[in-house]
Design a protein around this motif. Structure first.
Motif, PDB file in Angstrom:
ATOM      1  N   ALA A  29      -9.858  -6.815 -22.468  1.00 39.19           N
ATOM      2  CA  ALA A  29      -9.764  -7.913 -21.510  1.00 39.19           C
ATOM      3  C   ALA A  29      -8.470  -7.870 -20.715  1.00 39.19           C
ATOM      4  O   ALA A  29      -8.423  -8.352 -19.570  1.00 39.19           O
ATOM      5  N   SER A  30      -7.411  -7.303 -21.301  1.00 38.06           N
ATOM      6  CA  SER A  30      -6.128  -7.270 -20.607  1.00 38.06           C
ATOM      7  C   SER A  30      -6.157  -6.358 -19.370  1.00 38.06           C
ATOM      8  O   SER A  30      -5.210  -6.344 -18.589  1.00 38.06           O
ATOM      9  N   SER A  31      -7.265  -5.637 -19.177  1.00 38.03           N
ATOM     10  CA  SER A  31      -7.436  -4.823 -17.966  1.00 38.03           C
ATOM     11  C   SER A  31      -7.798  -5.667 -16.756  1.00 38.03           C
ATOM     12  O   SER A  31      -7.755  -5.174 -15.627  1.00 38.03           O
ATOM     13  N   PHE A  32      -8.169  -6.927 -17.012  1.00 40.92           N
ATOM     14  CA  PHE A  32      -8.757  -7.744 -15.963  1.00 40.92           C
ATOM     15  C   PHE A  32      -8.032  -9.062 -15.737  1.00 40.92           C
ATOM     16  O   PHE A  32      -7.563  -9.699 -16.684  1.00 40.92           O
ATOM     17  N   ALA A  33      -7.993  -9.462 -14.470  1.00 42.20           N
ATOM     18  CA  ALA A  33      -7.839 -10.876 -14.188  1.00 42.20           C
ATOM     19  C   ALA A  33      -9.196 -11.518 -14.480  1.00 42.20           C
ATOM     20  O   ALA A  33     -10.242 -10.910 -14.221  1.00 42.20           O
ATOM     21  N   LEU A  34      -9.179 -12.727 -15.023  1.00 43.47           N
ATOM     22  CA  LEU A  34     -10.425 -13.387 -15.431  1.00 43.47           C
ATOM     23  C   LEU A  34     -10.563 -14.729 -14.732  1.00 43.47           C
ATOM     24  O   LEU A  34      -9.575 -15.459 -14.557  1.00 43.47           O
ATOM     25  N   GLY A  35     -11.783 -15.016 -14.341  1.00 42.43           N
ATOM     26  CA  GLY A  35     -12.005 -16.242 -13.591  1.00 42.43           C
ATOM     27  C   GLY A  35     -13.224 -17.003 -14.061  1.00 42.43           C
ATOM     28  O   GLY A  35     -14.032 -16.501 -14.851  1.00 42.43           O
ATOM     29  N   TRP A  36     -13.318 -18.200 -13.581  1.00 43.47           N
ATOM     30  CA  TRP A  36     -14.494 -19.043 -13.779  1.00 43.47           C
ATOM     31  C   TRP A  36     -14.963 -19.556 -12.417  1.00 43.47           C
ATOM     32  O   TRP A  36     -14.148 -19.926 -11.561  1.00 43.47           O
ATOM     33  N   SER A  37     -16.281 -19.557 -12.269  1.00 42.28           N
ATOM     34  CA  SER A  37     -16.916 -20.133 -11.086  1.00 42.28           C
ATOM     35  C   SER A  37     -18.054 -21.011 -11.574  1.00 42.28           C
ATOM     36  O   SER A  37     -18.414 -20.977 -12.750  1.00 42.28           O
ATOM     37  N   ARG A  38     -18.619 -21.785 -10.676  1.00 42.78           N
ATOM     38  CA  ARG A  38     -19.750 -22.623 -11.062  1.00 42.78           C
ATOM     39  C   ARG A  38     -20.727 -22.746  -9.911  1.00 42.78           C
ATOM     40  O   ARG A  38     -20.355 -22.611  -8.746  1.00 42.78           O
ATOM     41  N   GLN A  39     -21.976 -22.994 -10.281  1.00 41.59           N
ATOM     42  CA  GLN A  39     -23.032 -23.139  -9.282  1.00 41.59           C
ATOM     43  C   GLN A  39     -23.899 -24.325  -9.647  1.00 41.59           C
ATOM     44  O   GLN A  39     -24.576 -24.317 -10.690  1.00 41.59           O
ATOM     45  N   ALA A  40     -23.866 -25.331  -8.808  1.00 41.54           N
ATOM     46  CA  ALA A  40     -24.711 -26.510  -8.981  1.00 41.54           C
ATOM     47  C   ALA A  40     -26.082 -26.231  -8.385  1.00 41.54           C
ATOM     48  O   ALA A  40     -26.222 -25.349  -7.519  1.00 41.54           O
ATOM     49  N   PRO A  41     -27.102 -26.970  -8.794  1.00 44.88           N
ATOM     50  CA  PRO A  41     -28.450 -26.754  -8.261  1.00 44.88           C
ATOM     51  C   PRO A  41     -28.477 -26.840  -6.738  1.00 44.88           C
ATOM     52  O   PRO A  41     -27.961 -27.793  -6.148  1.00 44.88           O
ATOM     53  N   GLY A  42     -29.050 -25.837  -6.103  1.00 52.21           N
ATOM     54  CA  GLY A  42     -29.169 -25.824  -4.661  1.00 52.21           C
ATOM     55  C   GLY A  42     -27.896 -25.527  -3.907  1.00 52.21           C
ATOM     56  O   GLY A  42     -27.870 -25.622  -2.681  1.00 52.21           O
ATOM     57  N   GLN A  43     -26.846 -25.170  -4.628  1.00 51.98           N
ATOM     58  CA  GLN A  43     -25.551 -24.905  -4.000  1.00 51.98           C
ATOM     59  C   GLN A  43     -25.149 -23.444  -4.186  1.00 51.98           C
ATOM     60  O   GLN A  43     -25.704 -22.730  -5.013  1.00 51.98           O
TER      61      GLN A  43
END
Length: 121
Positions: A29-43
């Motif tokens: 994992a230390s090879s990567f920057a890590l992120g979070w995203s989200r997707q709401a219904p219809g978005q």
């Protein structure tokens, strides 16, 4: 082959908290920057937060700043997203992502399958 697996989603009430986890396999994992995203219904999928490879830099979308906290444990190849004071508008599928470059946005090389967070009012 890099794989990301999220867990920790669920159904909660407004004001509650959740902690999402994402485990990276196939490369350290230390090879990567890590992120979070989200997707709401219809978005479209929206950026939520990112953390640098060493964890010394984080950035948040203004809509979650002060309520969500991203962190990582490279020894466990895991990134976390602590969600506090949840609101109904936080309801979405939350995706973990990884990239060798730190990105603020939704363009990452690798993605998990997502975990559902539902917040009732």
């Amino acid at each position: 082959q890099v794989q990301l697996v999220e867990s920790g989603g669920g159904l909660v009430q407004a004001g509650d908290s959740l902690r999402l986890s994402c485990t990276v396999s196939g490369r350290t994992a230390s090879s990567f920057a890590l992120g979070w995203s989200r997707q709401a219904p219809g978005q479209v999928r929206d950026f939520v937060a990112v953390i640098s490879k060493t964890g010394d830099y984080t950035y948040y979308d203004p809509s979650v700043r002060g309520r969500f906290t991203i962190s990582r444990d490279n020894a466990k190849n895991t990134v976390y997203l602590q969600l506090n004071n949840l609101k109904p508008e936080d309801t979405a599928v939350y995706y973990c992502s990884a990239d060798t470059q730190l990105r603020v946005g939704a363009q990452y090389d690798y993605w998990g399958q997502g975990t559902q967070v539902t917040v009732s009012s």
